[in-house]
Design a protein around this motif. Structure first.
Motif, short mmCIF file in Angstrom:
data_model
loop_
_atom_site.label_atom_id
_atom_site.label_comp_id
_atom_site.label_asym_id
_atom_site.label_seq_id
_atom_site.Cartn_x
_atom_site.Cartn_y
_atom_site.Cartn_z
N ILE A 172 0.82 -1.22 0.00
CA ILE A 172 0.00 0.00 0.00
C ILE A 172 0.85 1.26 0.00
O ILE A 172 0.32 2.38 0.05
CB ILE A 172 -0.99 0.02 1.18
CG1 ILE A 172 -0.28 -0.12 2.53
CG2 ILE A 172 -2.03 -1.09 1.01
CD1 ILE A 172 -1.21 -0.03 3.73
N THR A 251 -3.63 5.22 4.21
CA THR A 251 -3.33 3.79 4.17
C THR A 251 -3.89 3.12 5.42
O THR A 251 -3.80 3.67 6.53
CB THR A 251 -1.81 3.52 4.08
OG1 THR A 251 -1.15 4.22 5.15
CG2 THR A 251 -1.24 4.01 2.76
N TRP A 272 -9.52 7.68 -2.14
CA TRP A 272 -8.32 7.26 -2.86
C TRP A 272 -7.35 6.49 -1.94
O TRP A 272 -6.17 6.35 -2.24
CB TRP A 272 -7.59 8.44 -3.50
CG TRP A 272 -8.41 9.14 -4.53
CD1 TRP A 272 -9.15 10.29 -4.35
CD2 TRP A 272 -8.63 8.74 -5.88
NE1 TRP A 272 -9.81 10.62 -5.51
CE2 TRP A 272 -9.50 9.70 -6.48
CE3 TRP A 272 -8.17 7.68 -6.65
CZ2 TRP A 272 -9.93 9.62 -7.79
CZ3 TRP A 272 -8.59 7.60 -7.98
CH2 TRP A 272 -9.46 8.55 -8.53
N ARG A 274 -5.69 3.28 0.32
CA ARG A 274 -5.20 1.95 -0.02
C ARG A 274 -5.30 1.08 1.23
O ARG A 274 -4.81 1.45 2.30
CB ARG A 274 -3.75 2.04 -0.51
CG ARG A 274 -3.60 2.97 -1.71
CD ARG A 274 -2.19 3.14 -2.18
NE ARG A 274 -1.26 3.69 -1.19
CZ ARG A 274 -1.16 4.98 -0.90
NH1 ARG A 274 -1.96 5.88 -1.48
NH2 ARG A 274 -0.28 5.40 -0.01
N SER A 276 -4.84 -2.71 3.11
CA SER A 276 -4.09 -3.96 3.09
C SER A 276 -4.75 -4.97 4.03
O SER A 276 -5.09 -4.64 5.16
CB SER A 276 -2.65 -3.71 3.53
OG SER A 276 -1.89 -4.91 3.48
N LEU A 297 -11.29 3.33 -3.54
CA LEU A 297 -10.32 2.58 -2.74
C LEU A 297 -9.65 1.47 -3.56
O LEU A 297 -10.22 0.93 -4.50
CB LEU A 297 -11.00 1.94 -1.52
CG LEU A 297 -11.62 2.87 -0.49
CD1 LEU A 297 -12.04 2.07 0.74
CD2 LEU A 297 -10.68 3.99 -0.10
N THR A 298 -8.45 1.12 -3.14
CA THR A 298 -7.74 -0.04 -3.68
C THR A 298 -7.47 -1.00 -2.54
O THR A 298 -6.94 -0.61 -1.50
CB THR A 298 -6.41 0.37 -4.33
OG1 THR A 298 -6.65 1.36 -5.33
CG2 THR A 298 -5.73 -0.83 -4.96
N TYR A 300 -5.61 -4.53 -1.20
CA TYR A 300 -4.49 -5.44 -1.43
C TYR A 300 -4.56 -6.58 -0.41
O TYR A 300 -4.94 -6.36 0.74
CB TYR A 300 -3.14 -4.73 -1.26
CG TYR A 300 -2.85 -3.64 -2.25
CD1 TYR A 300 -2.01 -3.87 -3.35
CD2 TYR A 300 -3.39 -2.36 -2.10
CE1 TYR A 300 -1.73 -2.88 -4.27
CE2 TYR A 300 -3.11 -1.35 -3.02
CZ TYR A 300 -2.28 -1.61 -4.10
OH TYR A 300 -2.01 -0.62 -5.00
#
Length: 361
Positions: A172, A251, A272, A274, A276, A297-298, A300
């Motif tokens: 991230i 994050t 926006w 990230r 984990s 959002l992203t 992982y």
């Protein structure tokens, strides 16, 4: 000169006990080293899959644990090296990466022995003897240099929990441009907070259900604030926002492995952001549009780390002046392994480690 021919190792019968048995001190073969173990951690996965009962893991049919010496978080000093060893030798201080892979599949060639696809893959403490004994027979290919500034306890923590946290944070891209939210303040969550500080996170906020763990986490000096969950994930995210003075963290990382914890990591992320996911087990359940899409959002997911990244982590921790052993709340000699496991499976505030070799403790 090593004179012992017999040593004691810890075995896990699967009935919530840890027992000591005698076994021969092994001799290293080609490409192998014998490590005198200075410290060996007790991992939550050992508790979940071996200590209480022997369960399958990672798609394995039947029990994953094969009745070997337990412990997959070892660190120590090499006392003997077999033929063909070229990178490590006697007196080198090492961390032992806890998977011995085939070395040939794509994952192994990328350093991710954890994801080795070969039936030859073996985990220390699961399919081959691990670190809960005075000596450990290790493949030279699984050894990571332990910097002089770090202790054997530091090395044992890097071997699994800190490596897991580091990989999740690398994915991230934690840096000085944003804040970090850590959900679940067990050993991996504490590791994530410490590493996040080293990587430059502006503020580190922790969320934890247990008052004892929140108190322990607060004493480490790496959190800007720790909060208890409040109602649902959105309400908890509001407390996080108050602590940050912002609408969310750039994050976030979930180390709890729980559905509620994962929801909190998502809700606590800024637009926006990230996210984990490193906690094992449980499920993920989320509303999609408002929680994910509209916040851009992203997500992982990562499982442990690579051999090369673990080497980098050890170097970075020494350079940052950070000591993983700070998250250890309890240390036990090998003879008290049963008490150590009971504590690790119960109400330990932080990490529990065994110190198998008196000469290195």
């Amino acid at each position: 000169m090593r004179e012992e021919t017999v040593m004691r190792g810890v075995y896990l019968p699967g009935d919530s006990t840890a027992v000591l048995r005698e076994l021969p001190v092994p001799e290293p073969g080609p490409g192998q080293v014998l490590v005198e173990v200075g410290a060996s951690g007790i991992c939550g996965s050992d508790i979940g899959y071996i200590y209480h009962e022997h369960k399958g893991h990672r798609g394995v049919e039947g029990a994953a644990y094969q009745g070997v010496v337990s412990g997959h978080e070892p660190s120590g000093r090499i006392v003997a090296a077999g033929n063909g060893c070229t990178r490590f030798g006697v007196d080198d201080r090492v961390i032992v990466y806890h998977i011995a892979g085939c070395g040939l599949c794509d994952n192994c060639r990328g350093g991710y022995f954890i994801s080795c696809t070969s039936p030859r893959r073996q985990s220390y403490g699961w399919q081959r003897d691990g670190g809960h004994a005075r000596y450990l027979l290790a493949e030279e290919s699984t050894c990571v240099p332990l910097p002089d500034r770090l202790s054997y306890v530091d090395g044992a923590l890097i071997a699994c929990g800190f490596g897991t946290a580091y990989e999740g944070l690398r994915r991230i891209g934690v840096n000085g441009d944003g804040d970090l939210l850590v959900v679940g303040l067990g050993p991996v969550g504490l590791a994530a907070a410490m590493i996040g500080k080293g990587m430059g996170a502006r503020k580190v906020i922790g969320v934890e259900v247990s008052p004892r763990r929140r108190e322990w986490a607060g004493s480490l000096g790496v959190f800007d604030a720790t909060v208890a969950p409040a109602g649902d994930a959105e309400a908890t995210a509001g407390l996080v926002a108050d602590a940050l003075g912002a609408r969310g963290a750039a994050t976030t990382i979930d180390c709890s492995g729980s559905r509620a914890g994962r929801s909190t990591a998502i809700a606590g992320a800024a637009e926006w952001g990230r996210v984990s996911l490193v906690g094992e087990g449980g499920t993920l359940e989320t509303e999609v549009s408002d929680a994910l899409l509209h916040k851009q959002l992203t997500l992982y997911a990562s499982w442990v780390t690579s051999l090369t990244a673990m080497t980098t982590l050890a170097t970075n921790l020494a350079r940052w002046g950070l000591r993983p052993e700070g998250v250890v709340s309890d240390r036990f000699p090998l003879a008290e392994a049963d008490a150590a496991y009971r504590l690790a499976a119960g109400a330990s505030a932080g990490k529990v480690v065994l110190l198998p070799s008196e000469s290195l403790s």
